[in-house]
Design a protein around this motif. Structure first.
Motif, PDB file in Angstrom:
ATOM      1  N   ASP A  95       1.253  -1.222 -16.675  1.00  0.00           N
ATOM      2  CA  ASP A  95       1.367  -2.327 -15.718  1.00  0.00           C
ATOM      3  C   ASP A  95       1.173  -1.834 -14.290  1.00  0.00           C
ATOM      4  O   ASP A  95       0.489  -2.474 -13.488  1.00  0.00           O
ATOM      5  N   VAL A  96       1.769  -0.709 -13.979  1.00  0.00           N
ATOM      6  CA  VAL A  96       1.617  -0.145 -12.632  1.00  0.00           C
ATOM      7  C   VAL A  96       0.161   0.228 -12.381  1.00  0.00           C
ATOM      8  O   VAL A  96      -0.359  -0.006 -11.278  1.00  0.00           O
ATOM      9  N   ALA A  97      -0.513   0.767 -13.371  1.00  0.00           N
ATOM     10  CA  ALA A  97      -1.930   1.119 -13.224  1.00  0.00           C
ATOM     11  C   ALA A  97      -2.775  -0.133 -12.971  1.00  0.00           C
ATOM     12  O   ALA A  97      -3.683  -0.116 -12.130  1.00  0.00           O
ATOM     13  N   GLU A  98      -2.479  -1.217 -13.688  1.00  0.00           N
ATOM     14  CA  GLU A  98      -3.193  -2.480 -13.460  1.00  0.00           C
ATOM     15  C   GLU A  98      -2.935  -3.009 -12.056  1.00  0.00           C
ATOM     16  O   GLU A  98      -3.847  -3.479 -11.380  1.00  0.00           O
ATOM     17  N   GLN A  99      -1.685  -2.939 -11.616  1.00  0.00           N
ATOM     18  CA  GLN A  99      -1.347  -3.384 -10.266  1.00  0.00           C
ATOM     19  C   GLN A  99      -2.065  -2.537  -9.229  1.00  0.00           C
ATOM     20  O   GLN A  99      -2.541  -3.064  -8.213  1.00  0.00           O
ATOM     21  N   GLN A 100      -2.164  -1.246  -9.451  1.00  0.00           N
ATOM     22  CA  GLN A 100      -2.861  -0.357  -8.529  1.00  0.00           C
ATOM     23  C   GLN A 100      -4.334  -0.734  -8.432  1.00  0.00           C
ATOM     24  O   GLN A 100      -4.908  -0.733  -7.348  1.00  0.00           O
ATOM     25  N   THR A 101      -4.937  -1.087  -9.559  1.00  0.00           N
ATOM     26  CA  THR A 101      -6.338  -1.513  -9.556  1.00  0.00           C
ATOM     27  C   THR A 101      -6.503  -2.778  -8.736  1.00  0.00           C
ATOM     28  O   THR A 101      -7.431  -2.892  -7.919  1.00  0.00           O
ATOM     29  N   LYS A 102      -5.600  -3.739  -8.911  1.00  0.00           N
ATOM     30  CA  LYS A 102      -5.664  -4.984  -8.152  1.00  0.00           C
ATOM     31  C   LYS A 102      -5.459  -4.729  -6.665  1.00  0.00           C
ATOM     32  O   LYS A 102      -6.139  -5.328  -5.823  1.00  0.00           O
ATOM     33  N   ILE A 103      -4.533  -3.844  -6.336  1.00  0.00           N
ATOM     34  CA  ILE A 103      -4.274  -3.519  -4.926  1.00  0.00           C
ATOM     35  C   ILE A 103      -5.515  -2.896  -4.300  1.00  0.00           C
ATOM     36  O   ILE A 103      -5.885  -3.231  -3.170  1.00  0.00           O
ATOM     37  N   THR A 104      -6.166  -2.011  -5.026  1.00  0.00           N
ATOM     38  CA  THR A 104      -7.374  -1.359  -4.520  1.00  0.00           C
ATOM     39  C   THR A 104      -8.476  -2.383  -4.293  1.00  0.00           C
ATOM     40  O   THR A 104      -9.167  -2.340  -3.262  1.00  0.00           O
ATOM     41  N   GLU A 105      -8.652  -3.301  -5.226  1.00  0.00           N
ATOM     42  CA  GLU A 105      -9.668  -4.348  -5.063  1.00  0.00           C
ATOM     43  C   GLU A 105      -9.344  -5.227  -3.861  1.00  0.00           C
ATOM     44  O   GLU A 105     -10.233  -5.558  -3.070  1.00  0.00           O
ATOM     45  N   ASN A 106      -8.085  -5.609  -3.721  1.00  0.00           N
ATOM     46  CA  ASN A 106      -7.687  -6.452  -2.595  1.00  0.00           C
ATOM     47  C   ASN A 106      -7.863  -5.723  -1.271  1.00  0.00           C
ATOM     48  O   ASN A 106      -8.258  -6.333  -0.274  1.00  0.00           O
ATOM     49  N   GLN A 107      -7.583  -4.423  -1.237  1.00  0.00           N
ATOM     50  CA  GLN A 107      -7.764  -3.654  -0.010  1.00  0.00           C
ATOM     51  C   GLN A 107      -9.232  -3.631   0.388  1.00  0.00           C
ATOM     52  O   GLN A 107      -9.559  -3.730   1.568  1.00  0.00           O
ATOM     53  N   GLY A 108     -10.122  -3.530  -0.583  1.00  0.00           N
ATOM     54  CA  GLY A 108     -11.550  -3.573  -0.303  1.00  0.00           C
ATOM     55  C   GLY A 108     -11.966  -4.910   0.305  1.00  0.00           C
ATOM     56  O   GLY A 108     -12.750  -4.955   1.259  1.00  0.00           O
ATOM     57  N   LYS A 109     -11.427  -5.996  -0.239  1.00  0.00           N
ATOM     58  CA  LYS A 109     -11.728  -7.324   0.301  1.00  0.00           C
ATOM     59  C   LYS A 109     -11.193  -7.469   1.719  1.00  0.00           C
ATOM     60  O   LYS A 109     -11.859  -8.037   2.588  1.00  0.00           O
ATOM     61  N   ILE A 110     -10.000  -6.957   1.957  1.00  0.00           N
ATOM     62  CA  ILE A 110      -9.405  -7.021   3.296  1.00  0.00           C
ATOM     63  C   ILE A 110     -10.260  -6.238   4.283  1.00  0.00           C
ATOM     64  O   ILE A 110     -10.534  -6.710   5.401  1.00  0.00           O
ATOM     65  N   ASP A 111     -10.706  -5.045   3.884  1.00  0.00           N
ATOM     66  CA  ASP A 111     -11.551  -4.224   4.759  1.00  0.00           C
ATOM     67  C   ASP A 111     -12.859  -4.936   5.091  1.00  0.00           C
ATOM     68  O   ASP A 111     -13.332  -4.880   6.234  1.00  0.00           O
ATOM     69  N   GLU A 112     -13.455  -5.614   4.109  1.00  0.00           N
ATOM     70  CA  GLU A 112     -14.692  -6.362   4.358  1.00  0.00           C
ATOM     71  C   GLU A 112     -14.455  -7.483   5.364  1.00  0.00           C
ATOM     72  O   GLU A 112     -15.263  -7.703   6.276  1.00  0.00           O
ATOM     73  N   LYS A 113     -13.354  -8.212   5.212  1.00  0.00           N
ATOM     74  CA  LYS A 113     -13.057  -9.315   6.123  1.00  0.00           C
ATOM     75  C   LYS A 113     -12.786  -8.806   7.530  1.00  0.00           C
ATOM     76  O   LYS A 113     -13.219  -9.412   8.513  1.00  0.00           O
ATOM     77  N   ILE A 114     -12.080  -7.685   7.652  1.00  0.00           N
ATOM     78  CA  ILE A 114     -11.811  -7.118   8.969  1.00  0.00           C
ATOM     79  C   ILE A 114     -13.106  -6.678   9.637  1.00  0.00           C
ATOM     80  O   ILE A 114     -13.299  -6.881  10.838  1.00  0.00           O
ATOM     81  N   ALA A 115     -14.017  -6.108   8.856  1.00  0.00           N
ATOM     82  CA  ALA A 115     -15.313  -5.699   9.401  1.00  0.00           C
ATOM     83  C   ALA A 115     -16.100  -6.917   9.889  1.00  0.00           C
ATOM     84  O   ALA A 115     -16.727  -6.878  10.951  1.00  0.00           O
ATOM     85  N   ALA A 116     -16.058  -8.019   9.130  1.00  0.00           N
ATOM     86  CA  ALA A 116     -16.766  -9.239   9.529  1.00  0.00           C
ATOM     87  C   ALA A 116     -16.164  -9.815  10.810  1.00  0.00           C
ATOM     88  O   ALA A 116     -16.893 -10.258  11.709  1.00  0.00           O
ATOM     89  N   ILE A 117     -14.854  -9.796  10.915  1.00  0.00           N
ATOM     90  CA  ILE A 117     -14.188 -10.295  12.126  1.00  0.00           C
ATOM     91  C   ILE A 117     -14.542  -9.412  13.317  1.00  0.00           C
ATOM     92  O   ILE A 117     -14.819  -9.912  14.414  1.00  0.00           O
ATOM     93  N   GLY A 118     -14.551  -8.108  13.104  1.00  0.00           N
ATOM     94  CA  GLY A 118     -14.927  -7.188  14.185  1.00  0.00           C
ATOM     95  C   GLY A 118     -16.337  -7.436  14.673  1.00  0.00           C
ATOM     96  O   GLY A 118     -16.604  -7.399  15.881  1.00  0.00           O
ATOM     97  N   GLU A 119     -17.249  -7.690  13.751  1.00  0.00           N
ATOM     98  CA  GLU A 119     -18.632  -7.989  14.131  1.00  0.00           C
ATOM     99  C   GLU A 119     -18.709  -9.301  14.904  1.00  0.00           C
ATOM    100  O   GLU A 119     -19.435  -9.408  15.892  1.00  0.00           O
ATOM    101  N   ALA A 120     -17.972 -10.306  14.473  1.00  0.00           N
ATOM    102  CA  ALA A 120     -17.964 -11.593  15.183  1.00  0.00           C
ATOM    103  C   ALA A 120     -17.418 -11.421  16.597  1.00  0.00           C
ATOM    104  O   ALA A 120     -17.952 -12.002  17.557  1.00  0.00           O
TER     105      ALA A 120
END
Length: 80
Positions: A43-68
């Motif tokens: 379960d912890v491994a699955e949660q870690q995978t989800k956290i990693t995916e969400n962190q990637g999405k957050i980084d993409e959104k922050i990059a888009a905001i920075g560009e704007a």
């Protein structure tokens, strides 16, 4: 993108502690508590995978905001 190394080490330390602290079975079979620990580690491994995916999405959104913001500053500077 931030490094996920601290999360990996925390997971590895937790898994090692769980395996070290669990009582050993006499016949080498998995006991009920060992199965529960295995389920929790998975379960912890699955949660870690989800956290990693969400962190990637957050980084993409922050990059888009920075560009704007960068583009907005360029347009604002041209208007002066």
């Amino acid at each position: 993108m931030k490094s996920n190394l601290p999360y990996f080490f925390a997971l590895a330390i937790g898994a090692a502690a769980a395996l070290t602290l669990s009582p050993a079975t006499s016949r080498g079979e998995l006991g009920a508590s060992d199965e529960a620990i295995t389920i929790m580690v998975n379960d912890v491994a699955e949660q870690q995978t989800k956290i990693t995916e969400n962190q990637g999405k957050i980084d993409e959104k922050i990059a888009a905001i920075g560009e704007a913001v960068r583009q907005a500053r360029n347009f604002a500077h041209r208007g002066k």
